[in-house]
Design a protein around this motif. Sequence first.
Motif, mmCIF file in Angstrom:
data_model
loop_
_atom_site.group_PDB
_atom_site.id
_atom_site.type_symbol
_atom_site.label_atom_id
_atom_site.label_comp_id
_atom_site.label_asym_id
_atom_site.label_seq_id
_atom_site.Cartn_x
_atom_site.Cartn_y
_atom_site.Cartn_z
ATOM 1 N N GLY A 218 0.822 -1.200 0.000
ATOM 2 C CA GLY A 218 0.000 0.000 0.000
ATOM 3 C C GLY A 218 0.852 1.245 0.000
ATOM 4 N N LEU A 219 0.195 2.372 0.175
ATOM 5 C CA LEU A 219 0.846 3.668 0.139
ATOM 6 C C LEU A 219 0.748 4.359 1.494
ATOM 7 C CD1 LEU A 219 -0.595 4.926 -3.284
ATOM 8 C CD2 LEU A 219 1.603 3.787 -2.877
ATOM 9 N N ALA A 220 1.575 5.361 1.683
ATOM 10 C CA ALA A 220 1.521 6.202 2.874
ATOM 11 C C ALA A 220 1.761 7.638 2.432
ATOM 12 C CB ALA A 220 2.562 5.768 3.897
ATOM 13 N N ALA A 221 1.335 8.578 3.271
ATOM 14 C CA ALA A 221 1.459 9.988 2.908
ATOM 15 C C ALA A 221 1.695 10.836 4.147
ATOM 16 C CB ALA A 221 0.206 10.457 2.182
ATOM 17 N N VAL A 222 2.355 11.974 3.927
ATOM 18 C CA VAL A 222 2.493 12.992 4.954
ATOM 19 C C VAL A 222 2.330 14.344 4.270
ATOM 20 C CG1 VAL A 222 5.018 13.089 4.708
ATOM 21 C CG2 VAL A 222 3.935 13.864 6.835
ATOM 22 N N ALA A 223 1.639 15.267 4.936
ATOM 23 C CA ALA A 223 1.402 16.597 4.384
ATOM 24 C C ALA A 223 2.235 17.619 5.154
ATOM 25 C CB ALA A 223 -0.075 16.954 4.468
ATOM 26 N N VAL A 224 2.959 18.465 4.426
ATOM 27 C CA VAL A 224 3.825 19.471 5.028
ATOM 28 C C VAL A 224 3.241 20.855 4.737
ATOM 29 C CG1 VAL A 224 6.145 20.438 5.102
ATOM 30 C CG2 VAL A 224 5.831 17.976 4.788
ATOM 31 N N ARG A 225 2.890 21.562 5.805
ATOM 32 C CA ARG A 225 2.237 22.875 5.683
ATOM 33 C C ARG A 225 3.231 24.000 5.972
ATOM 34 N NH1 ARG A 225 -2.940 24.062 9.394
ATOM 35 N NH2 ARG A 225 -1.487 23.351 11.002
ATOM 36 N N HIS A 226 3.302 24.964 5.043
ATOM 37 C CA HIS A 226 4.135 26.152 5.197
ATOM 38 C C HIS A 226 3.203 27.354 5.226
ATOM 39 C CE1 HIS A 226 8.012 28.453 3.817
ATOM 40 N NE2 HIS A 226 7.402 29.046 4.818
ATOM 41 N N MET A 227 3.034 27.946 6.390
ATOM 42 C CA MET A 227 2.086 29.039 6.553
ATOM 43 C C MET A 227 2.493 30.250 5.713
ATOM 44 S SD MET A 227 -0.250 27.964 8.681
ATOM 45 C CE MET A 227 -1.023 29.438 9.348
ATOM 46 N N PRO A 228 1.535 30.929 5.083
ATOM 47 C CA PRO A 228 1.846 32.169 4.375
ATOM 48 C C PRO A 228 1.991 33.318 5.363
ATOM 49 C CG PRO A 228 -0.498 31.772 4.291
ATOM 50 C CD PRO A 228 0.111 30.576 4.985
ATOM 51 N N SER A 229 2.598 34.381 4.902
ATOM 52 C CA SER A 229 2.687 35.599 5.704
ATOM 53 C C SER A 229 1.380 36.369 5.573
ATOM 54 C CB SER A 229 3.862 36.451 5.222
ATOM 55 O OG SER A 229 3.918 37.662 5.935
ATOM 56 N N LEU A 230 0.742 36.659 6.701
ATOM 57 C CA LEU A 230 -0.527 37.370 6.695
ATOM 58 C C LEU A 230 -0.445 38.593 7.603
ATOM 59 C CD1 LEU A 230 -3.044 34.378 7.112
ATOM 60 C CD2 LEU A 230 -2.445 35.548 4.981
ATOM 61 N N THR A 231 -1.158 39.643 7.237
ATOM 62 C CA THR A 231 -1.297 40.788 8.126
ATOM 63 C C THR A 231 -2.260 40.425 9.256
ATOM 64 O OG1 THR A 231 -3.189 41.732 6.949
ATOM 65 C CG2 THR A 231 -0.988 42.336 6.153
ATOM 66 N N GLU A 232 -2.308 41.264 10.276
ATOM 67 C CA GLU A 232 -3.231 41.000 11.390
ATOM 68 C C GLU A 232 -4.673 40.959 10.894
ATOM 69 O OE1 GLU A 232 -2.801 43.501 14.750
ATOM 70 O OE2 GLU A 232 -0.642 43.126 14.992
ATOM 71 N N ALA A 233 -5.012 41.853 9.975
ATOM 72 C CA ALA A 233 -6.383 41.893 9.459
ATOM 73 C C ALA A 233 -6.693 40.639 8.644
ATOM 74 C CB ALA A 233 -6.588 43.140 8.603
ATOM 75 N N GLU A 234 -5.729 40.191 7.837
ATOM 76 C CA GLU A 234 -5.936 38.978 7.050
ATOM 77 C C GLU A 234 -6.063 37.766 7.957
ATOM 78 O OE1 GLU A 234 -3.528 40.164 2.934
ATOM 79 O OE2 GLU A 234 -2.457 39.231 4.614
ATOM 80 N N ARG A 235 -5.210 37.685 8.980
ATOM 81 C CA ARG A 235 -5.292 36.569 9.928
ATOM 82 C C ARG A 235 -6.644 36.544 10.631
ATOM 83 N NH1 ARG A 235 -4.282 31.938 10.419
ATOM 84 N NH2 ARG A 235 -2.151 32.372 9.717
ATOM 85 N N ALA A 236 -7.131 37.700 11.047
ATOM 86 C CA ALA A 236 -8.436 37.763 11.706
ATOM 87 C C ALA A 236 -9.544 37.294 10.775
ATOM 88 C CB ALA A 236 -8.709 39.187 12.187
ATOM 89 N N ALA A 237 -9.416 37.637 9.485
ATOM 90 C CA ALA A 237 -10.450 37.245 8.521
ATOM 91 C C ALA A 237 -10.490 35.736 8.342
ATOM 92 C CB ALA A 237 -10.202 37.940 7.179
ATOM 93 N N VAL A 238 -9.331 35.112 8.100
ATOM 94 C CA VAL A 238 -9.342 33.658 7.858
ATOM 95 C C VAL A 238 -9.730 32.895 9.123
ATOM 96 C CG1 VAL A 238 -7.699 33.770 5.945
ATOM 97 C CG2 VAL A 238 -6.842 33.424 8.273
#
Length: 256
Positions: A155-175
């Motif tokens: 079978g197969l296996a997987a791992v996901a690697v997340r690299h956060m984007p740079s966000l302003t405070e207003a953008e972070r609050a929105a998401v």
Amino acid sequence: MDRSTALQLAADELEERELRTSSIEIIDYVPSDPSQRMLTPPGSIVVFVDRAGAPVLDRIREAVLEGSGEDVRLSQEIYDLFSAREKVSYYRAYRLLREAESFATIRYGARTLATHVFPSSAAGLAAIENPYNGGRLAPEELTLVEHLVPGATGGLAAVAVRHMPSLTEAERAAVDQVPDDQLEMNLTLRADCCDSWTGFVEQLAQITHATQYCLVVGASEQDAPLSAEEIERLGPTASARKLLNRRRDLLGHNHA
């Protein structure tokens, strides 16, 4: 064999297989040297897929979790691995799919991020790069759906690697304000990248929405941030969608 025929045969092959599902682990990545090649570009989640037990998946986990600088060397190794591959014909790609004991569909909630994913029979490792706006995720919703030959023992296996984007405070609050039932919009598929592809998942990129792993050098995030006034006018959900489209655009160029 043309594109349409390959798609139909791939769909027929999927119907002949047994299913097995598992959750894909998501780990957060901070590059040890952003001026060098990275395992995952900013504002993306790369899903690495290989045969179960493949050492490279453990090496990726260790490089990300330990933060020892090994990510730079490993990124170069993987880049070289993909750069050496050559594009194959649709017929050869279909034959590789038929010969694979297992191939996979990658899903986030009800959204299909990639189909017909399997490691190269020679070199192993497939990787799917997905734009990500930095919002909340439901990790249990990132799923590896294997399509196995009946009676298969591997079978197969997987791992996901997340690299956060740079966000302003207003953008972070929105998401952060995106409702729980709308979290699926924070991660999407991408179907274009570089040309040095091989295997079914890369050859049929326009069909399967799967992309080649495109390692970057010093990835730029230069773009005008959303203003507080624009975020207020759009609201959290539309702002998150606009930020995701920005991530797709920034990842859409040909990488060095």
